[in-house]
Scaffold this motif. Sequence first.
Motif, mmCIF file in Angstrom:
data_model
loop_
_atom_site.group_PDB
_atom_site.id
_atom_site.type_symbol
_atom_site.label_atom_id
_atom_site.label_comp_id
_atom_site.label_asym_id
_atom_site.label_seq_id
_atom_site.Cartn_x
_atom_site.Cartn_y
_atom_site.Cartn_z
ATOM 1 N N TYR A 41 163.931 61.062 24.852
ATOM 2 C CA TYR A 41 164.545 59.950 25.583
ATOM 3 C C TYR A 41 163.797 58.641 25.336
ATOM 4 N N LYS B 90 165.104 57.256 22.115
ATOM 5 C CA LYS B 90 166.451 56.710 22.362
ATOM 6 C C LYS B 90 166.348 55.340 23.029
ATOM 7 N N THR C 37 167.740 51.766 21.647
ATOM 8 C CA THR C 37 168.630 50.954 22.487
ATOM 9 C C THR C 37 168.071 49.551 22.662
ATOM 10 N N GLN D 180 171.376 51.827 19.241
ATOM 11 C CA GLN D 180 171.648 53.080 19.947
ATOM 12 C C GLN D 180 172.655 53.959 19.218
ATOM 13 N N PHE E 226 171.317 56.880 17.069
ATOM 14 C CA PHE E 226 170.626 58.023 17.676
ATOM 15 C C PHE E 226 171.616 59.155 17.878
ATOM 16 N N TRP E 227 171.299 60.309 17.367
ATOM 17 C CA TRP E 227 172.133 61.478 17.620
ATOM 18 C C TRP E 227 171.259 62.711 17.742
ATOM 19 N N GLU F 272 164.224 67.145 20.010
ATOM 20 C CA GLU F 272 163.602 65.837 19.894
ATOM 21 C C GLU F 272 163.337 65.482 18.444
ATOM 22 N N GLU G 85 166.448 63.424 16.533
ATOM 23 C CA GLU G 85 166.878 62.051 16.815
ATOM 24 C C GLU G 85 166.310 61.116 15.768
ATOM 25 N N GLN H 59 165.027 58.485 13.262
ATOM 26 C CA GLN H 59 164.915 57.075 13.627
ATOM 27 C C GLN H 59 165.973 56.247 12.877
#
Length: 1438
Positions: A1352, A1355, A1359, A1364, A1367-1368, A1397, A1400, A1402
Amino acid sequence: MMRKKRRSSVDKGEESVTTTKSKKSRSAGRQPKEAASEETNQSVFGVFLREAGVTLNQGGASNEIAVDQVVFQKRIQKQLKKSPRYPGIVQEFTAGLESHIEEPERFRNCLLPCVPRLSDGDSSCVSSFQESLLRMLLGIEMLQTFVINILLEKLPEYMLDGPADGGLSIPRVIINQLKWLDRVVDSKELATKLMELVSVAPVEVQRDIITSLPEILDDSQHNDIARELNTLLQENTQLTVPILDALSSLNLSSSLLTEVVRGAVMATLAAVQLEDLPVVVKFILHAVSASDAYEVVYNLRKKLELEQCVLPPVLQVSQSRMKKKGSASTPAAGSSQDSVTLMLDGIKSAVRFQKTISEAWLKAIESVDEVEDYKVIDLLVLFILHSTNANQSRRGAERVLKIKVRTGLIQEALLQRTFRDYAQVMRGYFPSILALAQTLLRSPDPCVVPFGGHMYRHAFTAFDSYCQQEVVSSLVTHVCSGVGGEVDMALELLCGLVTEKPSEMALYAVFVKGILDYMDNLTPQQIRRLFHLLSGLAFGQQQQGSHIQDDMHIVIRKQLSSTVPKYKRIGIIGAVMIVGSMGASRLKAKESENGSLPKETFRQVTALLELVKSSSESSPEAAALYYDELANLILISNLDPQVQETIADSVVRDFQDDFVVDVGPEISGSFPFPACVMYNLDEKESQENIAINLLPVLAKDIQSKGEQQSQTKKAHRRVSPLCLSPFFRLLRLCEEKQSQAGLEEIDGLLGCPLILTDMDVVEKMESLAKAEKEFLCTLLFHTINWFREIINAFCREKETEMKVKVMTRLQNITYLQTVLERALAETPGYVPPVANFDGESTDGIVLSTSAPVNKAKKEGTGKKRKAPGKNSSESSSQLDESTEADKTQQEQPEKEKEKEIRQGVSLVSYRQFFRELDIEVLSVLQCGLVSHSLLDSELHAKAVEEVVLGPAELVFLLEDMFRKLEFSLAAAPAKRSPFLKGRTDKSVGFSHLQAEELQGYCFLLCSAAARPLLTPGKLPQPFSVLSENNGVVDGPATDVQEHQLMSSAYQLLLQVLDLASQGQRNLLKKALGVMAGRLKEGGTELNLEQLVKHSFEYLVNFRSTMPNLSTALCLSQLLSTVSEKGGNPAAYREQTASLAKRFLSQEWVTASGEKERGNKFNEALHALLSIYLEHVDDVLKAVEEIAGEGISELLNASKDESSASWPTLSRQTFLVFYKVLLAVLEKAARKIPASKISDSTEAQSEKLLTWNLAVRDFHILVNLVKVFDSRPVLNVCLKYGRHFLESFLKLGMPLLDNSFKRHKEDVQNLLKTFQLSTRQLHHLCGHSKIHQDMSLTNHVPALKKSLELFVYRVKAMLTLNNCQEAFWIGNLKNRNLKGEEILSQRSQESEEDEAEEEEEEQQRSPQPEEEPGKLDCEESKKGSKEDDVDEDVSDDSD
């Protein structure tokens, strides 16, 4: 109506008088216009007043008023308004007033209250008190402004006048007229004029005006006037008190009040006079708001310099003398104390009624972290906080005081200064001081106990008799509590008070005597101290406490007659202490007595000695204790010559009768073993040989014990070998005191033999019966203790022959200890004879296997050897066959130990059964090489024999020195750490030790001990070989045993120096002087920094002579300690790191040629690696070097091989390296500076580069668990992995937030690398759950939480940077360490979500048309997916 008519007739008469006067004045030559105008004004003013009811009197008579003042004011107002000349009549009226008060007397009358006029006895309408005329006129609104102007214009005329008759101050009375008016017509104008007056008025008038401002002005002007006062406060400190007085009464806004408090008041605090200080402090504390409390109190504490306010006592005394001689200008010594008392009362009221203030004080005191920053005010405020009724403040004060004393920030010097300069102030807080002292003395923390003692001592010295009685009562309560630490400290304090203040303490002797009822809870050491102080009071030279003498005698006789050993011991100790006090030398006595002891006193002393002797004859333990106590008394006390002579005669006679025999050709008697004369150092030709009949006495004693059990009681005196060593110690000390020639009378005992048995019998121990084994062990203990006392006695002899004999006796001890080790190994459950008799009861002794940090007796094995010969040459040959050192033996693994020959028992746990070595014995270290001639029968020199201190003896002495120094330094803050349960056991063997004497003695000896070890170019054989072969032992050229012993000696010496370097400053300088003096002459004259420099250079020279890793660690620690003591530790960091790296890069082998290994080796390696990484410049680079190169080499090496570049890194030591590397890496990550938005691009790049290095190191280390998957390694990885992840989230992610736009590539690469590590940590969590290993799974929840938080957090970063969409989250399969999928957890979505984790990646912004720095999202996604596939494949392949 009648009254009005009468008044009008009177008025007419007065008017005619006035007219007549004006005519006269006109005829006297005055100008007609002025006279006319004055007449008019007077007439208007006077007429209106008369009509309103006021009569103006002349001279000293007060003005009279016939009506109530309200009626008067209404009448005047009515008259003025109804006058046809209104409003001009008002000016005429005021002009009349002005003319009237031109004359000072009339002006004075108008300022003073009017008196009621009583006519015809009717005064019912007039009150008893009336205001002054001017005050009443001020109450009339239409006149107020004019009257105020008149008054303020008149005020300067009287400013410089002193008080009038009767002490009336006209300016003050004028100002008082303006106070408390019902309404001020023009408050702003009035305020302006008053401040104008303040600017020109003298100080006294200024003060009156300023203090009256709140009572003159209305609330609307308060803020404005406060600002002006604030400005004035900064300009004139003389007005501080009145200004603060006014400000505290003004109705101000909180913001303005804060500005005033923080600004001007704080600024003037340092310059304010002492008598004004209480007002300033009170204002600050009462005006502060809750939100500003801490900051204000912190600054207040910082600026309060009480030390500069109070003169030292010496100057106070001199000033008081000057004052007596008539020096009027000298202030009273107590005036400053009164001001401080008032100030503290202000603080007390503030903390009592404002919780925020008390909390702020505690926080302010707690925030100080330098010793020199602590002030007297801190202690005083803590006492104030403790004295308040609030439990929170009381507990807070206790807590803060304990913390600061424990950390050494509040020291005894500050306490002493506070009591010395502020005794009068502190007297008011005595209950709190007493309660805090009790709390500290009862604390389980040994570091705070002495401070409580200092509080008691200073309170007794500084306060009155009531307080003294309370202090003594409290100390007696502590003694009777039976808690070790409390008792020790309380007794020490009482003894100190008896010594310092005998006459005052004599008043409370009855309180102290009450402790005698609680002696069951006291140890022998405490009983000795108790009787020392009681006998000092009762039987001292002044005999102030003589009223308790009879009670003392009764107690002693009762205890001596007891058959219970415990009570008999108390009686012996007490009696010897009384003998010490009664028999003390009377050098300062009256001349008529010639300084000798009175006959009656001498008779009492001898009678008491006889009583003790007869009471202890039947018990060897009691007799031995008596001899030891008497010996200590003779050593430390100055006894009267008659008493000394009496004791000495008895001792010499009895010792010869009991233990010394003439040696004949045969020894008669039946003994368990064949008796023979051994260890004779005197010439065989001597005709009158004597010997110590140890074996016969021991055999007889054991026999008599058996008989005693069968009989009821033994009537005659028993001779026990238990008394041999104590008896000889007493004999030796008596001789030293009595004889001017030293020990010549008894020097035959040094070389005389003992009647023992041949030690070859030890080789046949297995075949002996239990009783015979125990007999032999007891014989060995007594023999060793005899030799120890012999060395104690003769170690200071200067003659060569004597030195040779002492060194030979040392060799005898080291040999016999190896024999004893083997004997004890064959005698399980054996309890040795007691050697230290002042300990607790010896019944049921359990031998402890624990020992201090560095084991002090030899713990090694002993090879079979021949028994020593009877002369010194044969004895000295024992060294060639001495035992192997324990240090290296212990480091060998158990399997190797089993291959060795049968081991002896460690003597560490038997330390309490050996006699204590005196400090002076260490002087043998200075002997070095001693040569002496051997004579033939014609007394011609036939040979020269050299006796040198061998390795075994060197180790023996250095161990003793190290143990003494360690005990001394470790025990100093806590007075021998009394709160540990085994306190008495730990202090056994140190009863003769004086810490100061030891510390002053040790470094002369270190210098001597270092001579054979620490002399570059002149190294002993083992070390020269090491130096030549770069640390590799050359087997054939090296005596393995000597090598090991010298290694132990080397290590001990470095530890002694290291311990000393951690001591006090004077001790530190001595220790450094020893080392620096080797390199540069005159080392003691250098300053501390130069000493550190030369010591460091000197010690570095020994890097090539380290025999083993433990010694190398000692050298590194010593260098680290020494470098920290200089002014610039950073200058030595590189050398220390380089040296530690050299040791880590060296292959360590034992004397037998095998690699060092085992727990001791691993512990030393852990410490050495930590030292290296602490001192290296670039920690991350060093970690990468070891993890990347060293461990890679290890992986490519065979199973038993080590890394080529780091020979200490092997598969056996991998865990040590791994743990240190991860711990250091995590610590380094925490020290990376946090990112700031204001950072420049260069600063961000530098921090990003540092994090890149740290993450790369972390990745290397985490991936190693694939190869090294033992449970301890996984445990370390889980623990430190989570810590590193948390540091990254806290410090690294904010940096990525700020750096993302500028350094996209670097950020992406960093996160990709970190992703690999987090994935491996996730696999590790899965592995832990599969194996259900509790030690591993305990770390999993916290780690999983951090991994999820990381997802998180990334993420959020994307954002924040408008990415944002990039990010997946994908589902990452749970795998074990080998990359195999964990099937049972495939469907557990919650855990998968935590694992993703890594997925995600970059991603950067998907809009290619946005900023040029952002790449196409599709490429990024594609690259990310490919990375994931590659990684999954690689995981599977593992």
